[in-house]
Design an enzyme around this catalytic site. Structure first.
Site, PDB file in Angstrom:
ATOM      1  N   GLY A  33      32.177  44.073  43.876  1.00  0.00           N
ATOM      2  CA  GLY A  33      33.519  44.071  44.462  1.00  0.00           C
ATOM      3  C   GLY A  33      34.233  45.386  44.146  1.00  0.00           C
ATOM      4  N   HIS A  34      34.193  45.797  42.867  1.00  0.00           N
ATOM      5  CA  HIS A  34      34.806  47.081  42.496  1.00  0.00           C
ATOM      6  C   HIS A  34      34.089  48.236  43.197  1.00  0.00           C
ATOM      7  CE1 HIS A  34      35.642  44.638  38.754  1.00  0.00           C
ATOM      8  NE2 HIS A  34      36.838  45.059  39.049  1.00  0.00           N
ATOM      9  N   GLN A  58      49.303  42.279  30.688  1.00  0.00           N
ATOM     10  CA  GLN A  58      49.166  41.278  31.755  1.00  0.00           C
ATOM     11  C   GLN A  58      48.442  40.013  31.289  1.00  0.00           C
ATOM     12  OE1 GLN A  58      46.842  44.220  34.243  1.00  0.00           O
ATOM     13  NE2 GLN A  58      45.780  42.399  34.926  1.00  0.00           N
ATOM     14  N   LYS A 147      40.686  39.812  47.018  1.00  0.00           N
ATOM     15  CA  LYS A 147      40.403  38.666  46.155  1.00  0.00           C
ATOM     16  C   LYS A 147      41.656  38.312  45.341  1.00  0.00           C
ATOM     17  CE  LYS A 147      38.217  36.508  42.548  1.00  0.00           C
ATOM     18  NZ  LYS A 147      38.944  37.117  41.457  1.00  0.00           N
ATOM     19  N   ASP A 148      42.327  39.343  44.792  1.00  0.00           N
ATOM     20  CA  ASP A 148      43.585  39.126  44.058  1.00  0.00           C
ATOM     21  C   ASP A 148      44.727  39.371  45.036  1.00  0.00           C
ATOM     22  OD1 ASP A 148      42.425  38.625  41.448  1.00  0.00           O
ATOM     23  OD2 ASP A 148      41.835  40.725  41.495  1.00  0.00           O
TER      24      ASP A 148
HETATM   25  O1  PAF Z   1      43.071  43.751  39.326  1.00  0.00           O
HETATM   26  C1  PAF Z   1      42.921  44.245  38.186  1.00  0.00           C
HETATM   27  O2  PAF Z   1      41.822  44.484  37.716  1.00  0.00           O
HETATM   28  C2  PAF Z   1      44.155  44.564  37.350  1.00  0.00           C
HETATM   29  O3  PAF Z   1      45.141  43.604  37.529  1.00  0.00           O
HETATM   30  C3  PAF Z   1      44.705  45.967  37.606  1.00  0.00           C
HETATM   31  C4  PAF Z   1      45.213  46.145  39.024  1.00  0.00           C
HETATM   32  C5  PAF Z   1      43.635  47.010  37.321  1.00  0.00           C
HETATM   33  C6  PAF Z   1      45.888  46.254  36.670  1.00  0.00           C
HETATM   34  O4  PAF Z   1      45.512  46.166  35.334  1.00  0.00           O
END
Ligand code: PAF
Length: 268
Positions: A33-34, A58, A147-148
Site C-alpha cells: 500500500g505504501h 496520535q 484506506k485511512d
Molecule cells: O497514515 C499514517 O501512517 C499516519 O497517520 C501519518 C499520516 C504518517 C501521520 O503520522
C-alpha cells in the site's frame, strides 16, 4: 538517502529548487500500500521524499505505540525499490523539541466520529505531525491512501482551511487477494481474513441493484461479531447519510484478535 535531522532535509530540498517535490508521510512498516503511494509520487514528481516516523502524539495512552512494528532496514529497501530520493526518519525529540507545543485541532464534527470516536485526540496528533512535515519538506504534492479515508478527508480540509500550498493526492486502497485492505497492523492477525471487504462489497452490490435505504443496506450486518461501526457518510464532509447516493462512502471497523481493522468503500 537517509537523514534524521530537519536541517538535513531542508538542505537537500534547497538543492532541488525548481523541481517538483512529492511527500509520502508514513509510520514505517511499509507494505505494498505504501509502495503504491511512493510509486505514484515517483511518477508524478521530480523528487520523492518518504518520511518514516511513528508519531507518538496520535496514539492514545493505552494504544500500541511501543509495540507498533518498526523495521527501518526493510523500509529503506522498499523506498529504494519504489524510487524514493530521500527518506526522513527522525527521532521523537527531533520532531517534538518543544513541550508544551502548539497543536492543530480539526473541527470536532470531523474527528468525534468513526475512528476518532474510538481514539480521542488521534486526529489532532495526525494533523499536527502532517503540518510539521509539510513545513519541513514544503512538498508540491503529498500522497495519502484512501484506506485511512477519514484521515485523508481531514487532511484535505486542513490544507484547504489553512491555505497550505500543497496538493493532496488520494491513492486507492491496495488489497490482498482475498480483499483484505493492506495495513501495517495486519501482522498482528492470526488469520488474515477479510470480513469487512466482503460486507462492504455486498452492500455495494445491493446499492448497484437499486437499494438506497440505509437500514435495509445494513440489515444483518449491525450485530456482526466484533463490528465497531458501520456508517454511511458523505465522501467530502463526512456528514451522515440517510439515503445512499453516489457520494456515499461506507465506513467500517471491526476488532479481531485485539486488532482494529478499518476499511471503506465508495458506493458511486
Ligand atoms: O497514515 C499514517 O501512517 C499516519 O497517520 C501519518 C499520516 C504518517 C501521520 O503520522
Amino acid at each position: 538517502m537517509l537523514v534524521s535531522k530537519i536541517n538535513e532535509v531542508k538542505e537537500q530540498i534547497k538543492s532541488w529548487r525548481g523541481q517538483t517535490i512529492g511527500l509520502v508521510p508514513t509510520m514505517g512498516a511499509l507494505h505494498d500500500g505504501h509502495k503504491s503511494l511512493i510509486d505514484a509520487s515517483a511518477k508524478m514528481c521530480d523528487k520523492t521524499v518518504v518520511s518514516i516516523f511513528v508519531n507518538p502524539t496520535q496514539f492514545g495512552p493505552k494504544e500500541d505505540f511501543d509495540k507498533y512494528p518498526r523495521n527501518l532496514d526493510t523500509d529503506l529497501e522498499i523506498c529504494r525499490q519504489a524510487g524514493a530520493d530521500l527518506v526522513f526518519a527522525p527521532e521523537v525529540n527531533e520532531m517534538y523539541a518543544e513541550c508544551p507545543a502548539v497543536t492543530i485541532v480539526p473541527p470536532r464534527q470531523y474527528t468525534n466520529i468513526l475512528c476518532g470516536k474510538l481514539r480521542p485526540g488521534h486526529f489532532d496528533g495526525v494533523c499536527t505531525v502532517v503540518t510539521k512535515l509539510f513545513n519541513i519538506v514544503r512538498p508540491d504534492f503529498a500522497f495519502f491512501g484512501e484506506k485511512d479515508r477519514q484521515q485523508l478527508i481531514i487532511i484535505k480540509k486542513m490544507t484547504a482551511d489553512l491555505n497550505i500550498p500543497v496538493q493532496i493526492i488520494a491513492c486507492p486502497i491496495v488489497r490482498a487477494e482475498n480483499g483484505l485492505a493492506l495495513s501495517s497492523r495486519n501482522k498482528y492477525l492470526k488469520v488474515p481474513d477479510a470480513p469487512l471487504y466482503k460486507t462492504l462489497f455486498d452492500i455495494k452490490m445491493c446499492y448497484n441493484d437499486g437499494m438506497t435505504d440505509i437500514k435495509t443496506l445494513s440489515k444483518g450486518v449491525s450485530g456482526a461479531n466484533g463490528l465497531e461501526y458501520l456508517e454511511f457518510r458523505d465522501k467530502d464532509d463526512l456528514s451522515l447519510k440517510e439515503i445512499a447516493d453516489d457520494n456515499t462512502v461506507v465506513f467500517a471497523a471491526v476488532k479481531i484478535d485485539g486488532v482494529r481493522l478499518i476499511d471503506n468503500m465508495e458506493l458511486g
